[in-house]
Design a protein around this motif. Structure first.
Motif, PDB file in Angstrom:
ATOM      1  N   ARG A 106       2.653   8.181  13.600  1.00 46.02           N
ATOM      2  CA  ARG A 106       1.480   7.343  13.805  1.00 46.02           C
ATOM      3  C   ARG A 106       0.182   8.125  13.586  1.00 46.02           C
ATOM      4  N   THR A 107       0.166   9.383  14.007  1.00 42.22           N
ATOM      5  CA  THR A 107      -1.030  10.202  13.802  1.00 42.22           C
ATOM      6  C   THR A 107      -1.310  10.407  12.322  1.00 42.22           C
ATOM      7  N   LEU A 108      -0.268  10.696  11.546  1.00 39.68           N
ATOM      8  CA  LEU A 108      -0.448  10.864  10.099  1.00 39.68           C
ATOM      9  C   LEU A 108      -0.948   9.573   9.457  1.00 39.68           C
ATOM     10  N   ALA A 109      -0.425   8.422   9.903  1.00 41.77           N
ATOM     11  CA  ALA A 109      -0.866   7.145   9.350  1.00 41.77           C
ATOM     12  C   ALA A 109      -2.332   6.887   9.669  1.00 41.77           C
ATOM     13  N   GLU A 110      -2.746   7.201  10.891  1.00 41.27           N
ATOM     14  CA  GLU A 110      -4.142   6.993  11.264  1.00 41.27           C
ATOM     15  C   GLU A 110      -5.076   7.928  10.505  1.00 41.27           C
ATOM     16  N   GLN A 111      -4.575   9.103  10.145  1.00 39.88           N
ATOM     17  CA  GLN A 111      -5.376  10.059   9.369  1.00 39.88           C
ATOM     18  C   GLN A 111      -5.341   9.771   7.873  1.00 39.88           C
ATOM     19  N   ARG A 112      -4.519   8.815   7.444  1.00 42.71           N
ATOM     20  CA  ARG A 112      -4.323   8.486   6.035  1.00 42.71           C
ATOM     21  C   ARG A 112      -3.970   9.729   5.242  1.00 42.71           C
ATOM     22  N   ALA A 113      -2.981  10.446   5.767  1.00 46.38           N
ATOM     23  CA  ALA A 113      -2.584  11.725   5.182  1.00 46.38           C
ATOM     24  C   ALA A 113      -1.799  11.518   3.893  1.00 46.38           C
ATOM     25  N   SER A 114      -1.943  12.450   2.957  1.00 46.12           N
ATOM     26  CA  SER A 114      -1.150  12.471   1.729  1.00 46.12           C
ATOM     27  C   SER A 114       0.158  13.188   2.010  1.00 46.12           C
ATOM     28  N   VAL A 115       1.284  12.558   1.663  1.00 47.24           N
ATOM     29  CA  VAL A 115       2.591  13.110   2.012  1.00 47.24           C
ATOM     30  C   VAL A 115       3.556  12.948   0.839  1.00 47.24           C
ATOM     31  N   SER A 116       4.654  13.678   0.929  1.00 46.38           N
ATOM     32  CA  SER A 116       5.806  13.493   0.051  1.00 46.38           C
ATOM     33  C   SER A 116       6.939  12.973   0.925  1.00 46.38           C
ATOM     34  N   ALA A 117       7.403  11.753   0.672  1.00 52.04           N
ATOM     35  CA  ALA A 117       8.364  11.081   1.547  1.00 52.04           C
ATOM     36  C   ALA A 117       9.699  10.906   0.848  1.00 52.04           C
ATOM     37  N   GLU A 118      10.766  11.186   1.585  1.00 53.07           N
ATOM     38  CA  GLU A 118      12.117  10.906   1.111  1.00 53.07           C
ATOM     39  C   GLU A 118      12.566   9.606   1.761  1.00 53.07           C
ATOM     40  N   LEU A 185      -0.411   7.727   3.451  1.00 53.87           N
ATOM     41  CA  LEU A 185       0.029   6.872   4.556  1.00 53.87           C
ATOM     42  C   LEU A 185      -1.129   6.034   5.080  1.00 53.87           C
ATOM     43  N   ASP A 186      -0.773   4.892   5.686  1.00 56.39           N
ATOM     44  CA  ASP A 186      -1.761   4.042   6.332  1.00 56.39           C
ATOM     45  C   ASP A 186      -1.083   3.326   7.485  1.00 56.39           C
ATOM     46  N   VAL A 187      -1.890   2.740   8.360  1.00 54.60           N
ATOM     47  CA  VAL A 187      -1.375   2.044   9.541  1.00 54.60           C
ATOM     48  C   VAL A 187      -0.904   0.654   9.142  1.00 54.60           C
ATOM     49  N   PRO A 188       0.277   0.198   9.597  1.00 50.40           N
ATOM     50  CA  PRO A 188       0.750  -1.153   9.256  1.00 50.40           C
ATOM     51  C   PRO A 188      -0.011  -2.206  10.032  1.00 50.40           C
ATOM     52  N   ARG A 189       0.185  -3.462   9.633  1.00 53.23           N
ATOM     53  CA  ARG A 189      -0.520  -4.573  10.272  1.00 53.23           C
ATOM     54  C   ARG A 189       0.050  -4.912  11.637  1.00 53.23           C
ATOM     55  N   GLY A 190       1.302  -4.501  11.937  1.00 55.74           N
ATOM     56  CA  GLY A 190       1.934  -4.815  13.210  1.00 55.74           C
ATOM     57  C   GLY A 190       2.738  -6.100  13.151  1.00 55.74           C
ATOM     58  N   GLY A 191       3.459  -6.394  14.227  1.00 59.19           N
ATOM     59  CA  GLY A 191       4.265  -7.599  14.282  1.00 59.19           C
ATOM     60  C   GLY A 191       5.668  -7.423  13.758  1.00 59.19           C
ATOM     61  N   ASP A 192       6.046  -6.205  13.302  1.00 61.66           N
ATOM     62  CA  ASP A 192       7.411  -5.939  12.876  1.00 61.66           C
ATOM     63  C   ASP A 192       7.724  -4.484  13.191  1.00 61.66           C
ATOM     64  N   LEU A 193       8.784  -3.943  12.614  1.00 56.38           N
ATOM     65  CA  LEU A 193       9.203  -2.570  12.924  1.00 56.38           C
ATOM     66  C   LEU A 193       8.693  -1.559  11.907  1.00 56.38           C
ATOM     67  N   THR A 194       7.782  -1.959  11.039  1.00 50.60           N
ATOM     68  CA  THR A 194       7.234  -1.021  10.060  1.00 50.60           C
ATOM     69  C   THR A 194       6.374   0.009  10.778  1.00 50.60           C
ATOM     70  N   ALA A 195       6.706   1.291  10.573  1.00 52.56           N
ATOM     71  CA  ALA A 195       5.981   2.367  11.249  1.00 52.56           C
ATOM     72  C   ALA A 195       4.761   2.810  10.462  1.00 52.56           C
ATOM     73  N   ALA A 196       4.798   2.696   9.143  1.00 58.54           N
ATOM     74  CA  ALA A 196       3.682   3.150   8.323  1.00 58.54           C
ATOM     75  C   ALA A 196       3.760   2.468   6.964  1.00 58.54           C
ATOM     76  N   VAL A 197       2.635   2.474   6.275  1.00 60.74           N
ATOM     77  CA  VAL A 197       2.542   1.959   4.913  1.00 60.74           C
ATOM     78  C   VAL A 197       2.222   3.131   3.991  1.00 60.74           C
ATOM     79  N   LEU A 198       2.989   3.267   2.914  1.00 62.76           N
ATOM     80  CA  LEU A 198       2.792   4.345   1.952  1.00 62.76           C
ATOM     81  C   LEU A 198       2.287   3.747   0.639  1.00 62.76           C
ATOM     82  N   SER A 199       1.070   4.120   0.240  1.00 65.64           N
ATOM     83  CA  SER A 199       0.515   3.682  -1.036  1.00 65.64           C
ATOM     84  C   SER A 199       0.875   4.715  -2.096  1.00 65.64           C
ATOM     85  N   ALA A 200       1.750   4.326  -3.024  1.00 63.55           N
ATOM     86  CA  ALA A 200       2.257   5.240  -4.048  1.00 63.55           C
ATOM     87  C   ALA A 200       1.726   4.812  -5.399  1.00 63.55           C
ATOM     88  N   GLY A 201       0.976   5.686  -6.053  1.00 66.16           N
ATOM     89  CA  GLY A 201       0.443   5.370  -7.362  1.00 66.16           C
ATOM     90  C   GLY A 201       1.358   5.763  -8.499  1.00 66.16           C
TER      91      GLY A 201
END
Length: 797
Positions: A106-118, A185-201
């Motif tokens: 959640r902290t990374l999502a709030e910071q909109r951190a750039s990550v490499s996700a598997e 990463l970004d914060v999800p809208r809520g209302g489900d089990l999504t922990a984060a949103v990843l914007s991948a270009g």
């Protein structure tokens, strides 16, 4: 052999329904749903309180806290079941919510951190279509394996991540496929089990192939698409949606018609798809005189095969579970077991995946199944007692029960109550099963016998054609939908009203009263124009359609025929305006320029109408809008041509002349806007100027090249929704008596500009705005030019 009364149907021949597990299922469902919105601590506290009451109720039932009476014992069991549901739903939901709300991610999502996700893909990528109809972004639900920050820090966990992918390489992914993606990463809208949103270009890095089941499903689905390729676009796009939920080729016009008539559920894999396929296998097994257990086994094999065909995503597993309820009752030889099986299935599914509690598709599946089990048998038997033939009674009861059960959720989502949904679904019933079975046969045959697959798809196209026909005509019925409060309170209001109605109609007197009141309400809700023709007004020469933040203007030629200039941002709005005007044929569609707010709804102009010709400007940008217009013209077999200044058209008493642009304009504030076709129309002697989105640069170019009288017009369609980019000298040259401003309510652009409106008012123009006045018409009569507003504005953007 006749069926014993207590076993007829689903237990409604003689005896009450078995609802022993219903309290458990509903409590589990609602607790999980509440947890998705209030968080883990609150739902865990509720579960703890429910556990205390559950223990107390159990002790009471065992006689340790006093011997209860029969009624108290029955109510006690209900309380215990509800308490167990709250405990189960709260405990499991809290555990999953704790994973979702883990502090590190959640902290990374709030910071909109750039990550490499598997990641591991959970469902098929779903395109979000832009207003031009082209896929702009893909939604890819995934399961997080681990992610790494640029500083090397690694986080692992089973959290759910929603990927927003702009690269088309994400399109071919299959569920279960493992990959690595770079993004923010970004914060999800809520209302489900999504922990984060990843914007991948960029594209994903794939790790190995998907599973054999997913590869087999992909091969069969691709084979079905190949078999449907030779079919007409409407049937060829609909059939894969009916069979496997693949709507990638579904025409926007067909999709809108299905939505308007309450038939959208046919384009998603649901329990009805499973029931049709399994039912076909069951009929074949019974024809071969197979016993109950053998028939159930064959149906089980068909069920597994169908799940593989449509891909075992969570929504498909949900549908298969609902379809398996009937198999369990069949194998046990107890039809009354269907209701407890439904409750047990709901409980298990919600505990396995608490996110289903907030899924509208899950709610519709459960409610439809419950309606078929609880309401349809009684209604069928009641109709048969009144002399209705058995087949017709079944056909009437089934869609009515399913629609009534689903109506609260549909009303909460859409804010409308459909009056055509039940008859439309009733007319669709005979075509659904043959289309589905033949479509599945085409998919199965495609790898082995392509010619046979194409023949099966051709046979399936005929019932699919019937479905398209029902949806098209149902969507065009006046007053087909009535407004209703949306959201949770709207759904609860309709649910309470439905329950009260069902209870009340048990009494004959109340039943007759309800019938009279219902007929009176329906007749009262019908538009006045069905009785007294109020729209369109007599003598209208131009109508600016209320299509939101966009342009759509209609010029009459004769009864049922009109020229349309631009098509607004989306198909349903312009189609609705043309239907209200009674336009059945469009000899000419003029596209002023290719911005989405002028061409996004082009499919709505073609919907159910013959469009003879389409003319466009020479400036071909943006390309997305140009491609959308070209595709609509090709699909509608309309002549497509590019025109420039000096081009003229005449039909009946309507004349059009293109005045501009006088030459290509480059380097302006908006080149597409400033190369809009500027059209002067003359209808019944009234001159109408339609400048598209021409801004200051094009307006000045017209003033420089044309004599002042060329721009003079009684009616002006104000350019660019009334933006501030207007030349006062241009407005003074037009000197309109009526100014029509197509603009969307609540738009964020500040349209229309107050100074522009003041300038028009000082010049003596009567100004009508579609955001406040709705469809706006200029009318020519014996007393000169007048204006009429329909008064029902459309929502803008």
């Amino acid at each position: 052999m006749s069926t014993p009364p207590e076993e007829s149907g689903t237990g409604f021949g003689g005896g009450e329904p078995d609802l022993r597990l219903a309290g458990l299922a509903v409590a589990t469902w609602l607790t999980a749903l509440a947890g998705l919105h209030v968080g883990a601590p609150t739902v865990l506290l509720s579960a703890a309180v429910a556990a205390v009451f559950c223990v107390a109720g159990s002790l009471h039932l065992l006689g340790l806290l006093g011997r209860p009476g029969r009624r108290a014992r029955r109510h006690g069991w209900i309380a215990v079941a509800v308490g167990l549901g709250v405990v189960c739903g709260g405990t499991v939901g809290a555990a999953r919510l704790a994973v979702r709300d883990a502090a590190a991610l959640r902290t990374l999502a709030e910071q909109r951190a750039s990550v490499s996700a598997e990641l591991v893909v959970r469902e098929d990528p779903r395109p979000i279509r832009s207003t031009t109809g082209r896929p702009s972004t893909l939604l890819v639900p995934t399961e997080l394996v681990g992610l790494r920050r640029p500083d090397g820090t690694r986080i692992t966990g089973p959290a759910q991540v929603l990927v927003l992918a702009a690269n088309p390489a994400w399109q071919g992914l299959l569920p279960g496929q493992r990959l690595t993606a770079q993004g923010r990463l970004d914060v999800p809208r809520g209302g489900d089990l999504t922990a984060a949103v990843l914007s991948a270009g960029g594209p994903p890095l794939r790790h190995g192939p998907p599973s054999w089941a997913q590869r087999a499903a992909g091969s069969l689905r691709a084979g079905l698409q190949r078999a449907c390729a030779p079919l007409p676009d409407e049937q060829g796009g609909l059939l894969p949606g009916l069979v496997v939920g693949d709507t990638s080729r579904l025409l926007p016009a067909v999709e809108e018609d299905f939505r308007a008539t309450g038939m959208t559920h046919l384009n998603a894999v649901s329990g009805s798809n499973v029931a049709i396929v399994v039912g076909a296998v069951l009929l074949l097994a019974r024809w071969c005189r197979a016993g109950p257990w053998l028939a159930a086994g064959l149906c089980g094999v068909a069920l597994v095969g169908f799940v593989i065909l449509v891909r075992p995503s969570p929504s498909v597993v949900r549908a298969a579970t609902m379809g398996a309820i009937g198999l369990a009752a069949l194998a046990a030889g107890r039809p009354r077991a269907a209701l407890p099986a439904l409750a047990a299935a709901v409980t298990v599914l919600v505990l396995v995946d608490p996110a289903l509690a907030g899924d509208a598709g899950f709610a519709l599946s459960v409610l439809a199944t419950g309606g078929l089990l609880l309401l349809a048998p009684r209604w069928r038997d009641g109709l048969r007692r009144r002399g209705v033939p058995p087949g017709l009674a079944e056909a009437l009861a089934v869609p009515a029960a399913a629609q009534l059960a689903c109506a609260p959720v549909v009303a909460g989502i859409s804010g409308t109550v459909s009056l055509v949904a039940v008859p439309a679904n009733l007319l669709a019933v005979p075509a659904i099963a043959p289309a589905t079975v033949l479509g599945v046969l085409a998919a199965v045959l495609s790898p082995l016998w392509p010619a046979g697959a194409e023949f099966a798809a051709w046979l399936a196209s005929w019932p699919a054609w019937w479905l398209v026909l029902v949806a098209r005509h149902g969507a065009r019925l006046p007053a087909g939908t009535l407004p209703w409060p949306d959201g949770v309170w709207g759904a609860l209001l309709l649910a309470a009203s439905t329950v009260a109605l069902l209870v009340a109609v048990r009494r004959p007197v109340v039943r007759r009263l309800v019938a009279v009141v219902s007929v009176a309400a329906v007749l009262g809700a019908l538009p006045v124009r069905l009785v007294a023709r109020g729209w369109p007004p007599a003598g209208w020469v131009v109508v600016a359609c209320a299509v939101g933040q966009g342009d759509a203007v209609v010029l009459p030629i004769s009864a049922g025929r009109a020229v349309v200039v631009d098509a607004g941002p989306e198909p349903a709005a312009v189609d609705g305006c043309l239907r209200r005007l009674g336009v059945r044929e469009v000899p000419l569609l003029v596209v002023s320029h290719y911005h989405a707010d002028h061409v996004g709804g082009v499919a709505g102009v073609f919907r159910g109408r013959r469009v003879a010709a389409v003319v466009t400007p020479a400036w071909g940008e943006p390309e997305g809008g140009q491609g959308l217009v070209r595709a609509a013209a090709v699909a509608g077999r309309a002549r497509l041509s590019t025109v420039s200044a000096g081009w003229a058209y005449r039909a009946g008493g309507t004349e059009l002349v293109v005045l501009g642009p006088p030459h290509p304009l480059r380097g302006t504030r908006s080149d597409p806007n400033n190369n809009s076709l500027v059209v002067r129309a003359t209808v019944a002697g009234v001159r109408i100027l339609l400048p598209g989105d021409a801004e200051t640069e094009e307006q000045r170019a017209l003033l420089d090249r044309l004599p002042p009288a060329a721009l003079r017009a009684e009616v002006l369609k104000v350019a660019h929704h009334g933006s501030a980019y207007q030349d006062p000298a241009f407005l003074d040259s037009v000197r309109p008596a009526v100014a029509l401003v197509p603009v969307g309510a609540g738009n964020t652009y500040g349209h229309p500009h107050p100074e522009l409106l003041a300038h028009l008012a000082r010049g003596g123009a009567r100004v009508l705005r579609t955001d406040t006045d709705g469809d706006a018409a200029a009318v020519s009569g014996d007393r000169g030019l007048a204006v009429v507003a329909r008064g029902v504005p459309a929502g803008g953007r």
